[in-house]
Design an enzyme around this catalytic site. Structure first.
Site, short mmCIF file in Angstrom:
data_model
loop_
_atom_site.label_atom_id
_atom_site.label_comp_id
_atom_site.label_asym_id
_atom_site.label_seq_id
_atom_site.Cartn_x
_atom_site.Cartn_y
_atom_site.Cartn_z
N ASP A 151 0.82 -1.21 0.00
CA ASP A 151 0.00 0.00 0.00
C ASP A 151 0.85 1.26 0.00
OD1 ASP A 151 -2.20 -1.66 0.14
OD2 ASP A 151 -2.36 -1.53 2.33
N LYS A 152 0.18 2.38 -0.01
CA LYS A 152 0.82 3.69 0.04
C LYS A 152 1.72 3.82 1.27
CE LYS A 152 -0.32 8.61 0.48
NZ LYS A 152 -1.42 9.60 0.59
#
Length: 399
Positions: A151-152
């Protein structure tokens, strides 16, 4: 009326036109009046001259541009032709990267708004000559797959991707030379043409590092750096983390998933918190979780819910309740501390135990005529065929 004499006619012409020259040519009468009537304005003439020069210049420019474009095309075709002569093989790359400042691992070719790890990786592959530019625009052309979509802001020390590349010389060095310093290719390995890093990966292990004051009760200062995790508190943390083991419906631990969706059910093999340690006067601990696969934000929400329970914001019963059909507001911990540690290919071990492929291959060794092979080598024939018709390594891996 009589016909005028020749002298009369000649005299009339002389008076009208003037005397004739003995040389051939036009009469001596002036054309000025006629020229005044037919004179073209100077500005128009100048414009015509400029237009002629402009057309001439444009023509030369066009010829030069076409020549330059042709030369560039020939150079590009020559470089690509040299690359295409190299073998194109399926490989896996071992990556490590810092996810800070990136919008996750996976590339979105249709949107350049958010920068991802794969954006920089694909750019380096093209610039180093490992793949053609068209493959960078359509990643399916190089059979690209990754083991995990981080993810980010999430980092990795053991990400694995599979793809087809031209095996150029010093391939790792050339790729790394075109990558930023916070992304490194640690290793490369040849694999079979049908290998898919995503589908063949059996499990993923993530680590989440956090300061231990996150487990302190809410009545205590949220940033009390003097906090130290007691053995009793660590034990309670691990009891809560152990509840995640097994198969559960994690629809509340991700986004855009309903409780009835089969894909919301995930299997967690292990989750525990290790012994704390101190760095620069601040105590940290690492939570390790191993699962078959994870959804977007799942691990961060698992950690977030345990922290909320430990601090007294949520009851312990909410953990089990979150696996039910009711919608639960589960907090999401920061992405900074989350790292993909390694990916697992345990099916190789399980398949070997079940099918005993190595043992079966060993039983074929007596069928080989090693004496005949030795004689062939002595006679200078190095292409003695195998009686079993074995193929060369990597056969069938090319496009």
């Amino acid at each position: 009326m009589g016909v005028p004499s020749l002298r009369v006619v000649a005299t009339g012409l002389w008076r009208a036109c003037g005397a004739w020259s003995r040389r051939l040519g036009p009469p001596r009468f002036s054309l000025a009046p006629m020229a005044q009537n037919l004179e073209v304005p100077v500005s128009v003439r100048a414009k015509e001259e400029q237009d002629k020069k402009a057309w001439s210049l444009q023509g030369r420019v066009r010829v030069w541009e076409k020549t330059e474009q042709k030369a560039k095309k020939l150079k590009s075709d020559e470089d690509e032709g040299q690359s295409r002569k190299l073998p194109k093989r399926k490989v896996v790359l071992l990556l490590a990267y810092s996810g800070k400042g990136y919008h996750g691992m996976q590339r979105n070719v249709r949107s350049s708004r958010f920068r991802t790890i794969e954006d920089d990786l694909v750019s380096a592959l093209v610039q180093s000559g490992c793949i053609p530019e068209s493959h960078g625009e359509d990643m399916k052309k190089m059979s690209f797959q990754r083991c995990a979509r981080t993810d980010k802001g999430v980092s990795a020390v053991g990400q694995v991707v599979s793809l087809k590349v031209w095996l150029i010389e010093d391939i790792l060095e050339k790729i790394n030379n075109h990558l930023p310093s916070h992304i490194r290719i640690l290793g490369l390995k040849r694999v079979t043409g049908g290998f898919n890093s995503k589908n063949r990966c059996d499990a993923r292990t993530y680590c989440y590092m956090l300061p231990t004051f996150a487990f302190a009760h809410k009545d205590r200062d949220m940033q009390d750096e003097s906090f130290r995790l007691s053995a009793e508190t660590l034990q309670r943390v691990n009891e809560l983390l152990a509840c995640f083991r097994g198969t559960h419906n994690f629809h509340n631990f991700t986004s855009q998933k309903g409780p009835q969706e089969p894909s919301a059910r995930r299997y967690i093999l292990e989750m525990r918190c290790g012994e704390p340690f101190v760095r620069d006067g601040l105590e940290f601990a690492v939570i390790t979780v191993k699962g078959q696969s994870f959804m977007t934000h799942q691990i961060r929400k698992m950690v977030g819910l345990v922290v909320a329970i430990m601090r007294g914001h949520a009851p312990e019963s909410l953990l089990e309740h979150s696996w039910g059909p009711t919608k639960v507001d589960v907090p999401k911990a920061p992405g900074l501390g989350l790292v993909l540690e390694r990916v697992h290919f345990d099916s190789i071990i399980d398949t070997e135990r079940r099918e005993r492929s190595m043992a079966q291959w060993l039983s074929t060794l007596p069928a080989h005529n090693f004496s005949a092979s030795a004689l062939a080598v002595a006679d200078g024939d190095t292409k003695a065929p195998s009686p079993l018709g074995g193929s060369e390594e990597g056969e069938g891996d090319t496009d």
